[in-house]
Design an enzyme around this catalytic site. Structure first.
Site, short mmCIF file in Angstrom:
data_model
loop_
_atom_site.label_atom_id
_atom_site.label_comp_id
_atom_site.label_asym_id
_atom_site.label_seq_id
_atom_site.Cartn_x
_atom_site.Cartn_y
_atom_site.Cartn_z
N ASN A 1 -10.42 0.62 1.08
CA ASN A 1 -8.97 0.69 0.94
C ASN A 1 -8.59 0.32 -0.49
OD1 ASN A 1 -6.23 0.19 0.95
ND2 ASN A 1 -6.25 -1.10 2.78
N CYS B 1 0.80 -1.24 0.00
CA CYS B 1 0.00 0.00 0.00
C CYS B 1 0.83 1.29 0.00
CB CYS B 1 -0.99 -0.01 1.16
SG CYS B 1 -2.25 -1.27 0.95
N HIS C 1 -3.11 7.18 4.33
CA HIS C 1 -3.64 6.00 3.62
C HIS C 1 -5.02 5.68 4.18
CE1 HIS C 1 -4.01 2.19 1.75
NE2 HIS C 1 -3.71 1.46 2.81
N1 COA Z 1 -18.49 -9.07 9.34
C1 COA Z 1 -18.88 -9.53 10.54
N2 COA Z 1 -18.03 -10.11 11.40
C2 COA Z 1 -16.75 -10.21 11.03
C3 COA Z 1 -16.28 -9.76 9.80
C4 COA Z 1 -17.22 -9.16 8.94
N3 COA Z 1 -16.88 -8.69 7.72
N4 COA Z 1 -14.96 -10.02 9.72
C5 COA Z 1 -14.61 -10.60 10.85
N5 COA Z 1 -15.68 -10.75 11.66
C6 COA Z 1 -15.75 -11.32 12.99
C7 COA Z 1 -14.66 -12.34 13.22
O1 COA Z 1 -15.04 -13.62 12.76
C8 COA Z 1 -14.49 -12.29 14.70
O2 COA Z 1 -15.53 -13.02 15.32
P1 COA Z 1 -15.26 -13.82 16.69
O3 COA Z 1 -14.92 -12.78 17.70
O4 COA Z 1 -16.55 -14.50 16.90
O5 COA Z 1 -14.11 -14.72 16.38
C9 COA Z 1 -14.69 -10.83 14.97
O6 COA Z 1 -15.51 -10.30 13.94
C10 COA Z 1 -13.33 -10.16 14.88
O7 COA Z 1 -13.42 -9.07 15.59
P2 COA Z 1 -12.08 -8.30 15.87
O8 COA Z 1 -10.86 -9.05 15.45
O9 COA Z 1 -12.16 -7.80 17.24
O10 COA Z 1 -12.25 -7.16 14.87
P3 COA Z 1 -11.38 -5.90 14.88
O11 COA Z 1 -11.99 -4.89 15.77
O12 COA Z 1 -9.94 -6.22 15.03
O13 COA Z 1 -11.59 -5.40 13.39
C11 COA Z 1 -10.48 -5.30 11.29
C12 COA Z 1 -11.16 -6.19 12.33
C13 COA Z 1 -10.03 -6.15 10.14
C14 COA Z 1 -11.49 -4.29 10.81
C15 COA Z 1 -9.31 -4.57 11.98
O14 COA Z 1 -8.51 -5.51 12.64
C16 COA Z 1 -8.46 -3.81 10.99
O15 COA Z 1 -8.89 -2.88 10.37
N6 COA Z 1 -7.17 -4.18 10.86
C17 COA Z 1 -6.28 -3.52 9.92
C18 COA Z 1 -6.54 -4.06 8.55
C19 COA Z 1 -5.96 -3.21 7.46
O16 COA Z 1 -5.96 -2.01 7.52
N7 COA Z 1 -5.49 -3.85 6.41
C20 COA Z 1 -5.02 -3.24 5.24
C21 COA Z 1 -3.62 -2.82 5.39
S1 COA Z 1 -3.08 -1.91 3.99
#
Ligand code: COA
Length: 322
Positions: free
Chosen positions: A280, A114, A250
């Site tokens: 993104n 990215c 970003h």
């Molecule tokens: N819809 C509903 N539930 C979802 C889901 C979706 N699209 N994706 C994951 N879940 C669930 C998971 O299965 C998990 O369930 P569980 O607790 O029963 O196991 C739960 O939601 C995960 O929650 P959590 O890990 O606490 O979410 P989070 O607050 O960490 O948010 C992201 C997840 C991906 C949004 C966050 O971690 C993030 O933005 N990370 C950075 C990613 C990024 O920027 N990547 C690109 C880099 S260039």
């Protein structure tokens, strides 16, 4: 006298097809509420089935030409396309741009996840300042939704497609690009990767050509590196956070953007946020957001802009420009 390189023209493009969170609710086990509260994303723009990164790149350059006229490309002698989704391994997507616009120029793609567009700006700056090139067309273009695993709801909801293009050439003080911060930690490959030809990680884990991500690890890394890289970039520019008129980070997740803004002590009105509309779109996100800011009259003559990105495998970059 020393040469200074700066951006003199910008353009951007996002495909017209929009996928809303509600659309995703019908395709996978997710909800608008989950996506909005975790990421700030409401919609993302998606390339058509027969529309690829080169097509998006062309459109962003056409937008630049509409804004600045044909003169903007006159004398471009290098094209760089930062992308994670090149049409092909070769020819370079940049070569397709060179041909499409009839440029007499070198051309190569730049693969740095990215932060790729900031890496491309740093190369463009070096080429202009050391006399290698007169004008560099630095594009970030991404058909990332083609690399998304639509069966993986934890990544599928995050990404979109788009492109942004900038011309970098010699400018007069006080305009220009300050020295940039460029970082990488391949030790973090397991947390965010997508396969290609040699499809395995150190240790032998087999990869597929799809985005695989450990969201929590990437989140923690992103918040940390947005903080350290921005401070370092501001310092390299000889400035303090108070000197920054506009912060264009970003666009991956609103919570990450807001954490970075708070750490810098910047008010909300000094931050550009487009993640709600585009999701993104990787290397395209910053030039697309900058073009929006320009259209909204949010970039004034002499403003100092701070840009920062983080991404796959793991990587980061930041810089300040006037
Ligand atoms: N819809 C509903 N539930 C979802 C889901 C979706 N699209 N994706 C994951 N879940 C669930 C998971 O299965 C998990 O369930 P569980 O607790 O029963 O196991 C739960 O939601 C995960 O929650 P959590 O890990 O606490 O979410 P989070 O607050 O960490 O948010 C992201 C997840 C991906 C949004 C966050 O971690 C993030 O933005 N990370 C950075 C990613 C990024 O920027 N990547 C690109 C880099 S260039």
């Amino acid at each position: 006298m020393d040469r200074r390189a700066g951006i003199t023209a910008l353009g951007a493009y996002a495909p017209p097809t929009v996928l809303t969170n509600q659309d995703l609710e019908t395709r996978m086990d997710t909800s608008d509420e989950w996506i909005r509260t975790r990421t700030g994303i409401r919609r993302r723009h998606v390339a058509a089935e027969d529309e690829f990164t080169s097509d998006l790149a062309f459109r962003s350059v056409e937008d630049l030409l509409r804004r600045y006229g044909d003169e903007a490309l006159a004398g471009v002698d290098m094209v760089i396309v930062a992308t994670n989704t090149p049409d092909a391994l070769f020819p370079a997507t940049a070569a397709l741009v060179q041909h499409r616009f009839g440029l007499t120029a070198g051309a190569f793609d730049l693969l740095a996840a990215c932060p790729g567009w900031i890496y491309a700006l740093s190369v463009a700056k070096a080429y202009v300042e050391n006399g290698q090139c007169r004008k560099v067309l630095a594009i970030g273009a991404e058909a990332l939704t083609k690399l998304v695993d639509w069966d993986d709801r934890s990544t599928a909801v995050l990404f979109g497609d788009g492109a942004g293009a900038a011309v970098v050439e010699e400018v007069e003080a006080p305009y220009g690009l300050a020295p940039m911060v460029l970082g990488a930690d391949g030790g973090g490959a397991e947390h965010l990767h997508a396969g290609a030809v040699g499809a395995c990680l150190p240790g032998g884990a087999k990869l597929t050509p799809k985005v695989v991500m450990n969201g929590r690890e990437v989140f923690k890394f992103a918040v940390r590196v947005m903080d350290t890289a921005t401070i370092e970039a501001i310092d390299k520019a000889g400035l303090t956070p108070d000197d920054i008129e506009l912060f264009v980070p970003h666009q991956a997740n609103f919570r990450i953007i807001d954490a970075a803004r708070e750490r810098l002590g910047l008010p909300e009105e000094r931050v550009v946020v487009t993640v709600d509309e585009y999701g993104n779109n990787s290397t395209a996100s910053i030039p697309l957001a900058m073009t929006h800011a320009l259209d909204d009259g949010r970039i004034r003559d002499g403003d100092r802009l701070l840009i920062v990105a983080f991404g796959g495998g793991l990587s980061w970059a930041a810089g300040v420009m006037t």
